[in-house]
Design an enzyme around this catalytic site. Sequence first.
Site, PDB file in Angstrom:
ATOM      1  N   ARG A 226       0.705  -1.147   0.085  1.00 44.44           N
ATOM      2  CA  ARG A 226      -0.072  -0.097   0.130  1.00 44.44           C
ATOM      3  C   ARG A 226       0.801   1.219  -0.087  1.00 44.44           C
ATOM      4  O   ARG A 226       2.046   1.265   0.656  1.00 44.44           O
ATOM      5  CB  ARG A 226      -0.885   0.026   1.233  1.00 44.44           C
ATOM      6  N   GLU A 255      -1.857   8.772  -5.535  1.00 41.47           N
ATOM      7  CA  GLU A 255      -2.095   8.395  -6.591  1.00 41.47           C
ATOM      8  C   GLU A 255      -3.191   9.011  -7.466  1.00 41.47           C
ATOM      9  O   GLU A 255      -4.316   9.220  -7.123  1.00 41.47           O
ATOM     10  CB  GLU A 255      -2.273   6.645  -6.742  1.00 41.47           C
ATOM     11  N   HIS A 274       0.469   1.192 -10.535  1.00 44.17           N
ATOM     12  CA  HIS A 274      -0.309   0.385  -9.910  1.00 44.17           C
ATOM     13  C   HIS A 274      -0.973  -0.673 -10.789  1.00 44.17           C
ATOM     14  O   HIS A 274      -2.408  -0.992 -10.813  1.00 44.17           O
ATOM     15  CB  HIS A 274      -1.500   1.172  -9.119  1.00 44.17           C
TER      16      HIS A 274
END
Length: 314
Positions: A226, A255, A274
């Site tokens: 994470r 992000e 990601h």
Amino acid sequence: MTNYILSQRDFRPDLLEKIKEIAPNYRFETDTSKVDWQKVKITIGWQKDWQPLLEKNQNLAWIQSLSAGVDTLPLDTFQKRGILLSNASGIHTRSITEHLLACLLMDVRDFPKAIYNQQKQIWDKSNLHYSYLGEQKIVIVGTGQIGQTLAYSLQSLGAQAVGINTSGHSVNNFAKTASIDHLAREVADADYVINILPLTEKTYHLYNRDFFVAMNSEAAFLNVGRGASVETAALTEALQNCHIRQAYLDVLEEEPLASDHPLWTMENCFITPHIAGMTPHFQNAFMDIFLANLESFVKDGSLVKNQVKLSAGY
């Protein structure tokens, strides 16, 4: 009474037919304009604009997350309401393992420098970083399904992994394990440190300035866990000041990462957007979990796969 299964995404007709066979009294729906909020009992995924389910609905009983991580969901509210939560843990194991192997193999042959040089049309063999993967100390922080699969895969390449978990209990495929309380000691001489932890109160900014100072300055840090487990400013500083040699980041605290952030242009930082968990055949793998849970839920209100302990957050 017909109950609704409200889903964040659609699925193939053959999979929807299986849902109908298991739960004939439920209606699958993705369009909220066609949903009676009061009658939604199950959701697949969760969206912020589904707040009416928590404000007006007393029928909601189970949420099946589309991802393994559930840190962005209102867990406290689910717990107070007695709502069950299950995640998609295990689906992304192979994809994330192969992503990490690609990063590790790329690093031992110094591909990041080759990519950087190619962009500038430079032919340069000097100052290359190269080594055998099997000779490296690889610390994997998180010994769940992904960590174990990665450790097993590394064995076939001659490498042994050190696993870090809450208590230091032994886990298959790891040469040794240690408690997270001893993380700083283990990373002091590690060549690679890989984060696969979920985000909880305890793991938020676990990787801070003190951590990166404690790392071996010739080591690389990889994050597929994470983003908020890493203090971005501290990592940026560590890379700029050569407290660590290299970073491979698939998840970030922010992000998307701001276009003017210095991490984008740093030679010793490799960023992917990601994508480590992107998985072929996702629908089949996800439905293996959801359909087993649906059958059990319809029968007696219980879940048999991947139930999340709400108080712990995973």
